[in-house]
Design a protein around this motif. Structure first.
Motif, mmCIF file in Angstrom:
data_model
loop_
_atom_site.group_PDB
_atom_site.id
_atom_site.type_symbol
_atom_site.label_atom_id
_atom_site.label_comp_id
_atom_site.label_asym_id
_atom_site.label_seq_id
_atom_site.Cartn_x
_atom_site.Cartn_y
_atom_site.Cartn_z
ATOM 1 N N HIS A 360 0.801 -1.225 0.000
ATOM 2 C CA HIS A 360 0.000 0.000 0.000
ATOM 3 C C HIS A 360 0.836 1.279 0.000
ATOM 4 C CE1 HIS A 360 -3.003 -3.008 1.230
ATOM 5 N NE2 HIS A 360 -3.867 -2.185 0.668
ATOM 6 N N LEU A 361 2.148 1.150 -0.141
ATOM 7 C CA LEU A 361 3.000 2.340 -0.262
ATOM 8 C C LEU A 361 2.772 2.999 -1.618
ATOM 9 C CD1 LEU A 361 6.291 0.922 1.271
ATOM 10 C CD2 LEU A 361 4.869 2.736 2.265
ATOM 11 N N LYS A 362 2.742 4.311 -1.635
ATOM 12 C CA LYS A 362 2.492 5.046 -2.875
ATOM 13 C C LYS A 362 3.704 5.875 -3.329
ATOM 14 C CE LYS A 362 -2.444 5.360 -1.848
ATOM 15 N NZ LYS A 362 -3.604 6.252 -1.567
ATOM 16 N N VAL A 363 4.456 6.400 -2.397
ATOM 17 C CA VAL A 363 5.660 7.167 -2.740
ATOM 18 C C VAL A 363 6.867 6.246 -2.811
ATOM 19 C CG1 VAL A 363 7.217 9.010 -2.023
ATOM 20 C CG2 VAL A 363 4.747 9.269 -1.703
ATOM 21 N N ALA A 364 7.022 5.397 -1.816
ATOM 22 C CA ALA A 364 8.129 4.440 -1.785
ATOM 23 C C ALA A 364 7.823 3.268 -2.703
ATOM 24 C CB ALA A 364 8.356 3.948 -0.361
ATOM 25 N N ALA A 365 8.808 2.830 -3.451
ATOM 26 C CA ALA A 365 8.647 1.722 -4.395
ATOM 27 C C ALA A 365 9.317 0.467 -3.845
ATOM 28 C CB ALA A 365 9.265 2.083 -5.738
ATOM 29 N N ILE A 366 8.704 -0.693 -4.088
ATOM 30 C CA ILE A 366 9.314 -1.963 -3.700
ATOM 31 C C ILE A 366 10.384 -2.302 -4.729
ATOM 32 C CG2 ILE A 366 8.932 -4.421 -3.305
ATOM 33 C CD1 ILE A 366 6.073 -3.755 -2.488
ATOM 34 N N GLU A 367 11.622 -2.329 -4.291
ATOM 35 C CA GLU A 367 12.754 -2.590 -5.190
ATOM 36 C C GLU A 367 13.836 -3.357 -4.436
ATOM 37 O OE1 GLU A 367 14.357 1.050 -6.707
ATOM 38 O OE2 GLU A 367 12.397 1.935 -7.106
ATOM 39 N N THR A 368 14.674 -4.059 -5.190
ATOM 40 C CA THR A 368 15.859 -4.652 -4.575
ATOM 41 C C THR A 368 16.929 -3.588 -4.368
ATOM 42 O OG1 THR A 368 16.439 -5.357 -6.825
ATOM 43 C CG2 THR A 368 15.702 -7.044 -5.305
ATOM 44 N N HIS A 369 16.721 -2.432 -4.945
ATOM 45 C CA HIS A 369 17.695 -1.357 -4.828
ATOM 46 C C HIS A 369 17.586 -0.668 -3.473
ATOM 47 C CE1 HIS A 369 20.677 1.294 -6.250
ATOM 48 N NE2 HIS A 369 19.913 2.333 -6.505
ATOM 49 N N VAL A 370 18.616 0.095 -3.139
ATOM 50 C CA VAL A 370 18.668 0.821 -1.879
ATOM 51 C C VAL A 370 19.636 1.977 -2.064
ATOM 52 C CG1 VAL A 370 20.598 -0.512 -0.909
ATOM 53 C CG2 VAL A 370 18.921 0.493 0.640
ATOM 54 N N ALA A 371 19.536 2.978 -1.194
ATOM 55 C CA ALA A 371 20.477 4.105 -1.222
ATOM 56 C C ALA A 371 20.394 4.872 -2.534
ATOM 57 C CB ALA A 371 21.906 3.619 -0.973
ATOM 58 N N ASP A 372 19.174 5.306 -2.856
ATOM 59 C CA ASP A 372 18.888 5.956 -4.136
ATOM 60 C C ASP A 372 18.210 7.302 -3.874
ATOM 61 O OD1 ASP A 372 18.620 5.273 -7.214
ATOM 62 O OD2 ASP A 372 16.726 6.193 -6.621
ATOM 63 N N ALA A 373 18.217 8.161 -4.874
ATOM 64 C CA ALA A 373 17.551 9.459 -4.764
ATOM 65 C C ALA A 373 16.051 9.303 -4.546
ATOM 66 C CB ALA A 373 17.807 10.290 -6.023
ATOM 67 N N ARG A 404 13.186 -2.910 5.213
ATOM 68 C CA ARG A 404 14.273 -1.960 4.960
ATOM 69 C C ARG A 404 13.704 -0.792 4.157
ATOM 70 N NH1 ARG A 404 18.964 -3.836 1.039
ATOM 71 N NH2 ARG A 404 17.393 -3.250 -0.495
ATOM 72 N N PHE A 405 13.741 0.380 4.752
ATOM 73 C CA PHE A 405 13.160 1.573 4.132
ATOM 74 C C PHE A 405 14.284 2.548 3.822
ATOM 75 C CE2 PHE A 405 10.601 5.417 3.799
ATOM 76 C CZ PHE A 405 9.406 4.965 3.240
ATOM 77 N N SER A 406 14.553 2.738 2.546
ATOM 78 C CA SER A 406 15.639 3.614 2.106
ATOM 79 C C SER A 406 15.076 4.978 1.739
ATOM 80 C CB SER A 406 16.354 3.001 0.898
ATOM 81 O OG SER A 406 17.350 3.872 0.408
ATOM 82 N N CYS A 407 15.328 5.964 2.596
ATOM 83 C CA CYS A 407 14.781 7.305 2.390
ATOM 84 C C CYS A 407 15.529 8.027 1.282
ATOM 85 C CB CYS A 407 14.876 8.115 3.676
ATOM 86 S SG CYS A 407 13.977 7.393 5.056
ATOM 87 N N GLY A 408 14.775 8.498 0.301
ATOM 88 C CA GLY A 408 15.364 9.239 -0.800
ATOM 89 C C GLY A 408 15.454 10.722 -0.488
ATOM 90 N N LEU A 409 15.340 11.520 -1.529
ATOM 91 C CA LEU A 409 15.508 12.960 -1.388
ATOM 92 C C LEU A 409 14.183 13.721 -1.405
ATOM 93 C CD1 LEU A 409 18.565 13.442 -3.795
ATOM 94 C CD2 LEU A 409 18.582 12.984 -1.339
ATOM 95 N N GLU A 410 13.067 12.995 -1.326
ATOM 96 C CA GLU A 410 11.768 13.643 -1.334
ATOM 97 C C GLU A 410 11.540 14.412 -0.022
ATOM 98 O OE1 GLU A 410 11.482 9.533 -3.333
ATOM 99 O OE2 GLU A 410 12.201 10.346 -1.429
ATOM 100 N N SER A 411 10.382 15.028 0.083
ATOM 101 C CA SER A 411 9.993 15.699 1.317
ATOM 102 C C SER A 411 9.826 14.674 2.431
ATOM 103 C CB SER A 411 8.673 16.453 1.109
ATOM 104 O OG SER A 411 8.015 16.677 2.331
ATOM 105 N N ALA A 412 10.391 14.954 3.593
ATOM 106 C CA ALA A 412 10.228 14.051 4.739
ATOM 107 C C ALA A 412 8.760 13.939 5.121
ATOM 108 C CB ALA A 412 11.057 14.560 5.915
ATOM 109 N N ASN A 413 8.015 15.016 4.983
ATOM 110 C CA ASN A 413 6.583 14.989 5.301
ATOM 111 C C ASN A 413 5.839 13.998 4.420
ATOM 112 O OD1 ASN A 413 6.848 16.942 7.309
ATOM 113 N ND2 ASN A 413 6.464 18.635 5.882
ATOM 114 N N ASP A 414 6.195 13.968 3.140
ATOM 115 C CA ASP A 414 5.536 13.041 2.214
ATOM 116 C C ASP A 414 5.887 11.588 2.537
ATOM 117 O OD1 ASP A 414 4.272 15.072 0.850
ATOM 118 O OD2 ASP A 414 5.819 15.225 -0.696
#
Length: 426
Positions: A360-373, A404-414
């Motif tokens: 149900h995540l809409k901003v975060a994408a399910i990926e094998t990747h990590v540490a991304d913008a 594992r939740f890899s925070c990108g460069l988006e708004s922290a509020n979002d």
């Protein structure tokens, strides 16, 4: 003029001459022309600097490797095709069939598999130790044939912070180097050489590239480990290499250049895990903003971790920037300016609840990747670490409920709002 790390990110590794390209040129060529066979022969004999085949070295790759070397404060560096290749080369350059390695058990699942399965088939045995083990327990893991110690500055995905000085002290007491994978911290937040590490590796695919554009790896040598004190342990560096005209790497290239020269002339020659010039060019674009991006990644992760810590549907949060976290004190020592943008946490309800949350995540994408913008999310037990049994998962610090939740460069509020609405669906 000695530059700060921020300036090295932008301008390190390549200095154009008068009228030359401002950006690093992409030398998209497999081969290089020489006037005489004698000129080329000097290159094959390692008596002259230059390029003859891009499977070994390429000007674009070398310029980017030089930038990473400067960022880490090393003496020499080389790019590889991936972080896995970097870790393999770093270890196989000094350890082979019949040898032994001591390794922190809290490492990336792919690296765990590389050491415990694939390299075991090659005759190299690895003893895994808890990263939080005592000095006595750590020293008991060594054997007469131990050739190296390995760990990650910040483990992926357990977020264990390695006590670099403790592991370096043990390694050096037994006459072997400490190899540290510094992918998550990057040299912006930690330089392992300053704490006693001897060799640093990176998956440049992660924060260094930062945009999911190019797979790559890097090995950096501190140039400080004295291989010649232990010639019987490291014959590949201290005795003639008959496969390369009988050169003795430590004699010809000194402590500052022996390790990387051998890895290039021997391992890259034979395995060919080279990074392409195009990938190196894209990596350099990422490096130019690394110092700016890491600050934002850490700020977002701190905000997300603090939100999760107080949420009733979260059973635990692991982020070393949180006061009270198990690794908070070590982080204050090794990572005072910030750690990384990755937060690990457990969703109440276990594996099924975690999978529902991610759907149900809409901003975060399910990926094998990590540490991304871009923010991405993963359930390691069913993805990167699925080759491990429950005991191995536990040893690596990966529980079935771990996200594992890899925070990108988006708004922290979002990011926080995205997590909030996804948790409401459980």
């Amino acid at each position: 003029m000695k530059l700060d790390r921020e300036s090295v990110c932008v301008q390190g590794g390549y200095t154009p001459g008068n009228g030359e390209p401002r950006q690093i040129p992409i030398v998209q060529s497999t081969t290089f022309k020489y006037a005489t066979s004698e000129d080329m022969g000097k290159l094959f004999d390692l008596e002259a600097e230059g390029y003859f085949y891009s499977r070994l070295q390429n000007p674009t790759c070398d310029a980017v490797a030089a930038k990473i070397c400067a960022l880490e404060g090393g003496s020499a560096a080389m790019l590889t095709s991936s972080g896995q290749a970097a870790n393999f080369y770093a270890l196989f350059n000094i350890a082979a069939c019949g040898d032994h390695v001591v390794c922190s058990s809290s490492i990336y699942g792919g690296t765990y598999n590389l050491f415990s399965v694939t390299m075991k088939r090659m005759g190299l045995e690895c003893t895994f130790v808890e990263p939080d083990c005592s000095e006595e327990e750590l020293n008991r893991a060594f054997r007469e044939n131990t050739k190296a110690v390995f760990g990650e500055t910040i483990a992926n995905p357990a977020l264990t912070v390695l006590d670099i000085e403790k592991f370096a002290k043990a390694a050096h007491a037994h006459g072997v180097p400490l190899i540290v994978d510094n992918t998550f911290a990057t040299p912006i937040n930690c330089r392992p050489f300053e704490w006693g590490a001897d060799i640093v590796t990176h998956s440049t695919t992660k924060y260094m590239d930062g945009h999911g554009a190019a797979i790559g790896g890097c090995i950096v040598d501190s140039g400080k480990f004295d291989w010649t004190r232990y010639p019987e342990k490291f014959p590949g560096l201290c005795t003639p290499d008959e496969s390369y005209h009988g050169v003795t790497y430590t004699q010809r290239f000194g402590l500052e250049g022996a390790f990387i020269t051998k890895a290039t002339a021997q391992l890259m020659r034979d395995f060919g895990s080279v990074q392409s010039p195009q990938s190196a060019f894209m990596l350099n674009l990422g490096l130019e903003s690394l110092h700016v991006r890491m600050k934002r990644h850490c700020e977002n992760a701190q905000a997300v971790a603090e939100f999760l810590q107080s949420h009733p549907k979260i059973s635990w949060v692991s982020y070393c920037g949180l006061p009270g976290d198990k690794y908070y004190e070590l982080a204050q020592k090794y990572l005072p300016g910030g750690s990384c943008g990755v937060v690990s946490f457990g969703v109440k309800g276990g594996r099924k609840a975690a999978e529902t949350f991610m759907k149900h995540l809409k901003v975060a994408a399910i990926e094998t990747h990590v540490a991304d913008a871009r923010t991405c999310c993963l359930h390691p037990a069913s993805a990167t670490h699925r080759q491990m049994n429950d005991a191995e998962l536990a040893a690596a610090g990966v529980s079935p409920d771990l996200v594992r939740f890899s925070c990108g460069l988006e708004s922290a509020n979002d990011l926080i709002e995205d997590i909030r609405q996804a948790l409401e669906t459980i």
